[in-house]
Write a protein that holds these residues in place. Structure first.
Motif, PDB file in Angstrom:
ATOM      1  N   VAL A   1      42.262  40.647  54.543  1.00  0.00           N
ATOM      2  CA  VAL A   1      42.290  40.538  53.098  1.00  0.00           C
ATOM      3  C   VAL A   1      42.704  39.132  52.697  1.00  0.00           C
ATOM      4  O   VAL A   1      43.504  38.484  53.385  1.00  0.00           O
ATOM      5  N   ASP A   2      42.144  38.654  51.603  1.00  0.00           N
ATOM      6  CA  ASP A   2      42.488  37.354  51.031  1.00  0.00           C
ATOM      7  C   ASP A   2      42.902  37.621  49.594  1.00  0.00           C
ATOM      8  O   ASP A   2      42.144  38.264  48.846  1.00  0.00           O
ATOM      9  N   ALA A   3      44.067  37.187  49.195  1.00  0.00           N
ATOM     10  CA  ALA A   3      44.577  37.525  47.868  1.00  0.00           C
ATOM     11  C   ALA A   3      45.397  36.367  47.312  1.00  0.00           C
ATOM     12  O   ALA A   3      45.642  35.374  47.998  1.00  0.00           O
ATOM     13  N   ARG A   4      45.807  36.517  46.069  1.00  0.00           N
ATOM     14  CA  ARG A   4      46.598  35.504  45.371  1.00  0.00           C
ATOM     15  C   ARG A   4      47.819  36.164  44.762  1.00  0.00           C
ATOM     16  O   ARG A   4      47.719  37.186  44.093  1.00  0.00           O
ATOM     17  N   LEU A   5      48.996  35.568  45.000  1.00  0.00           N
ATOM     18  CA  LEU A   5      50.222  36.062  44.395  1.00  0.00           C
ATOM     19  C   LEU A   5      50.284  35.647  42.921  1.00  0.00           C
ATOM     20  O   LEU A   5      49.568  34.725  42.497  1.00  0.00           O
ATOM     21  N   PRO A   6      51.122  36.309  42.127  1.00  0.00           N
ATOM     22  CA  PRO A   6      51.203  35.960  40.699  1.00  0.00           C
ATOM     23  C   PRO A   6      51.510  34.493  40.431  1.00  0.00           C
ATOM     24  O   PRO A   6      51.099  33.950  39.405  1.00  0.00           O
ATOM     25  N   ASP A   7      52.240  33.824  41.345  1.00  0.00           N
ATOM     26  CA  ASP A   7      52.557  32.410  41.127  1.00  0.00           C
ATOM     27  C   ASP A   7      51.437  31.489  41.575  1.00  0.00           C
ATOM     28  O   ASP A   7      51.567  30.262  41.493  1.00  0.00           O
ATOM     29  N   GLY A   8      50.314  32.051  42.050  1.00  0.00           N
ATOM     30  CA  GLY A   8      49.181  31.254  42.485  1.00  0.00           C
ATOM     31  C   GLY A   8      49.107  31.034  43.978  1.00  0.00           C
ATOM     32  O   GLY A   8      48.096  30.530  44.478  1.00  0.00           O
TER      33      GLY A   8
ATOM     34  N   GLU B   1      37.071  29.520  40.444  1.00  0.00           N
ATOM     35  CA  GLU B   1      37.817  29.459  41.702  1.00  0.00           C
ATOM     36  C   GLU B   1      37.760  30.792  42.425  1.00  0.00           C
ATOM     37  O   GLU B   1      37.631  31.847  41.810  1.00  0.00           O
ATOM     38  N   ASP B   2      37.886  30.726  43.760  1.00  0.00           N
ATOM     39  CA  ASP B   2      38.051  31.954  44.544  1.00  0.00           C
ATOM     40  C   ASP B   2      39.451  32.515  44.356  1.00  0.00           C
ATOM     41  O   ASP B   2      39.649  33.729  44.290  1.00  0.00           O
ATOM     42  N   ALA B   3      40.434  31.634  44.334  1.00  0.00           N
ATOM     43  CA  ALA B   3      41.818  32.007  44.035  1.00  0.00           C
ATOM     44  C   ALA B   3      42.342  30.983  43.046  1.00  0.00           C
ATOM     45  O   ALA B   3      42.354  29.789  43.339  1.00  0.00           O
ATOM     46  N   ALA B   4      42.729  31.436  41.872  1.00  0.00           N
ATOM     47  CA  ALA B   4      43.083  30.515  40.791  1.00  0.00           C
ATOM     48  C   ALA B   4      44.328  29.702  41.154  1.00  0.00           C
ATOM     49  O   ALA B   4      45.441  30.219  41.152  1.00  0.00           O
ATOM     50  N   GLU B   5      44.110  28.434  41.463  1.00  0.00           N
ATOM     51  CA  GLU B   5      45.210  27.549  41.848  1.00  0.00           C
ATOM     52  C   GLU B   5      45.393  26.392  40.881  1.00  0.00           C
ATOM     53  O   GLU B   5      46.471  25.816  40.802  1.00  0.00           O
ATOM     54  N   LEU B   6      44.341  26.012  40.184  1.00  0.00           N
ATOM     55  CA  LEU B   6      44.420  24.864  39.289  1.00  0.00           C
ATOM     56  C   LEU B   6      45.356  25.162  38.124  1.00  0.00           C
ATOM     57  O   LEU B   6      45.355  26.273  37.582  1.00  0.00           O
TER      58      LEU B   6
ATOM     59  N   ARG C   1      39.584  30.116  32.441  1.00  0.00           N
ATOM     60  CA  ARG C   1      39.735  30.236  33.888  1.00  0.00           C
ATOM     61  C   ARG C   1      38.979  31.465  34.385  1.00  0.00           C
ATOM     62  O   ARG C   1      39.203  32.581  33.918  1.00  0.00           O
ATOM     63  N   LEU C   2      38.078  31.243  35.344  1.00  0.00           N
ATOM     64  CA  LEU C   2      37.293  32.324  35.934  1.00  0.00           C
ATOM     65  C   LEU C   2      37.623  32.418  37.429  1.00  0.00           C
ATOM     66  O   LEU C   2      37.790  31.400  38.096  1.00  0.00           O
ATOM     67  N   GLU C   3      37.690  33.643  37.937  1.00  0.00           N
ATOM     68  CA  GLU C   3      38.031  33.856  39.337  1.00  0.00           C
ATOM     69  C   GLU C   3      37.058  34.858  39.958  1.00  0.00           C
ATOM     70  O   GLU C   3      36.730  35.880  39.344  1.00  0.00           O
ATOM     71  N   THR C   4      36.596  34.558  41.163  1.00  0.00           N
ATOM     72  CA  THR C   4      35.665  35.448  41.849  1.00  0.00           C
ATOM     73  C   THR C   4      36.343  36.777  42.172  1.00  0.00           C
ATOM     74  O   THR C   4      37.571  36.886  42.189  1.00  0.00           O
TER      75      THR C   4
ATOM     76  N   ILE D   1      31.819  39.663  42.519  1.00  0.00           N
ATOM     77  CA  ILE D   1      31.431  38.585  41.598  1.00  0.00           C
ATOM     78  C   ILE D   1      31.592  37.279  42.364  1.00  0.00           C
ATOM     79  O   ILE D   1      32.702  36.902  42.736  1.00  0.00           O
ATOM     80  N   SER D   2      30.493  36.587  42.617  1.00  0.00           N
ATOM     81  CA  SER D   2      30.514  35.380  43.438  1.00  0.00           C
ATOM     82  C   SER D   2      30.757  34.140  42.589  1.00  0.00           C
ATOM     83  O   SER D   2      30.649  34.173  41.353  1.00  0.00           O
ATOM     84  N   ALA D   3      31.045  33.043  43.272  1.00  0.00           N
ATOM     85  CA  ALA D   3      31.211  31.767  42.566  1.00  0.00           C
ATOM     86  C   ALA D   3      29.918  31.361  41.880  1.00  0.00           C
ATOM     87  O   ALA D   3      29.937  30.787  40.788  1.00  0.00           O
TER      88      ALA D   3
END
Length: 405
Positions: free
Chosen positions: A150-157, A244-249, A258-261, A272-274
């Protein structure tokens, strides 16, 4: 994994792991027997409860632990209850950039670009998996034998990647790329020797004047950090759409979308792809489009955006140098179904991209801008490039920046 401090050595011992598990079971039993809802408590109340229970348990069991070891046990018990277990202290440490768990006994951290062994460990594979599940649960994600990675993003990015057996042969693995609470600025990069004042002035001028650019570099070279810094120079009032794949900016502008795949669900559907997002961004009246990283068939739509009035768009690309970056764009275009001629594609690339910034991590761990290159069209059948700035080692072995001729 060696640890100089006696408490750190104690924490790494099998004896301590057994003791920590016993304390954790004792705490859970107390919570269940007394029907306590500790998740609604304040941090101070949880701290007091854990400290009281751990000290009582140590006395009742007559455990041979000193004051410092008891404090370590209290901290770890609290982290097991509410945090990410053994790695919680690493997550809280702002000097740690990356956390890498290779099975229960091998935990590493990155500080200032260098990798070090961390003085923590897990009990066993199941302990690692429990922490992974705790990290993923609030995100609505899971990892098990049917979906072992799995690939994921924490609330802090921060970015999280986890992979477990049977795919991971040596035990469950976890990597966390932490997100800075305060993004690096040009001044920070200047103080760290990552860029020169002349390079900053040049790049700022090109960004403000809407040059399309790509930040090029390898994994961990600081591409996203640098892209974030460049985006801070976009004039206020412009409408920016990020993909972005994982919203970091972290753009500090008033008008940002801001859009995220989205990955596929358990049935392999509804992804939903890039490329989907870049196409949609074109319909959102953007002044600029920023793609966190081009890595697939979205490359054609990104080139189209840069060629159809969305000047000042930016992205990053994995490549070892700027020449390789151009070859990789051609390769990705082929994967995306491009069927035109090679020269036609190069013409599209030359028309779309004005600037390439190559960033890298040096052997010392320092991240550095190695070159700033202008793309000046086509000569013959090849793309014409000109280095405006280069970073080269001098004859004495030390590195020194110089402006290219």
């Amino acid at each position: 994994m060696a640890a100089a401090d006696p408490v750190e050595r104690f924490r790494l011992s099998d004896q301590y792991q057994t003791l920590k598990s016993s304390v954790h079971r004792h705490l859970i039993a107390q919570i269940e027997d007394r029907k306590l809802d500790i998740y609604t408590w304040s941090a101070e109340k949880v701290e007091r409860f854990v400290a009281e229970q751990v000290r009582r348990y140590v006395l009742e069991q007559r455990l041979p632990v000193n004051q410092r070891e008891s404090e370590a046990l209290i901290e770890d018990a609290r982290n097991e209850l509410l945090g990410f277990g053994p790695i919680q202290s690493l997550v809280d440490d702002d000097t740690v950039n990356d956390i890498v768990v290779n099975g229960p006994n091998n935990v590493f951290i990155e500080r200032a670009g260098r990798l070090y062994s961390a003085p923590v460990r897990f009990n066993d594979d199941n302990h690692v998996i429990r922490v992974i599940q705790r990290i993923l649960a609030p995100l609505g994600r899971r990892v098990d034998e049917s979906t072992p990675m799995v690939d994921a993003r924490l609330p802090d990015g921060s970015r999280v990647n986890a992979i477990i057996p049977p795919i991971a042969l040596d035990g469950p693995c976890l990597s966390i790329r932490k997100f800075r609470k305060i993004p690096l600025t040009a001044e920070d990069l200047l103080k760290g020797g990552s860029i020169t004042e002349q390079e900053i002035a040049y790049l700022r001028h090109r960004v403000e004047n809407r040059a399309n650019l790509i930040v090029v570099g390898g994994t961990g070279s600081g591409k996203t950090t640098f892209l974030n810094m460049l985006s801070s120079w976009i004039p206020p009032g412009e409408r920016i759409v990020t993909v972005e794949d994982a919203a970091e900016l972290r753009l500090r502008h008033n008008h940002v979308v801001r859009l995220e795949t989205r990955p596929p669900n358990l049935e392999g559907q509804r992804a939903i792809s890039a490329r989907d997002l870049v196409r949609n961004a074109l319909r959102m009246r953007p002044d600029r489009i920023i793609v966190g990283e081009v890595r697939g068939d979205e490359v054609l739509d990104m080139l189209q955006a840069m060629n159809t009035g969305h000047d000042g768009s930016m992205t990053t690309l994995h490549a070892n140098n700027v020449r390789d970056a151009m070859h990789r764009i051609e390769l990705l275009a082929g994967f995306a179904g491009y069927t035109g001629g090679e020269l036609t594609l190069r013409g599209q690339i030359a028309a779309a991209i004005q600037l390439l910034v190559h960033v890298a991590r040096l052997p010392s761990g320092q991240r550095r801008v190695l070159s700033i290159t202008e793309l000046r069209g086509i000569q013959g059948r090849e793309l014409s490039m000109h280095d405006v700035f280069r970073y080269e080692p001098d004859v004495g072995g030390a590195a020194a920046p110089r402006e290219a001729a």
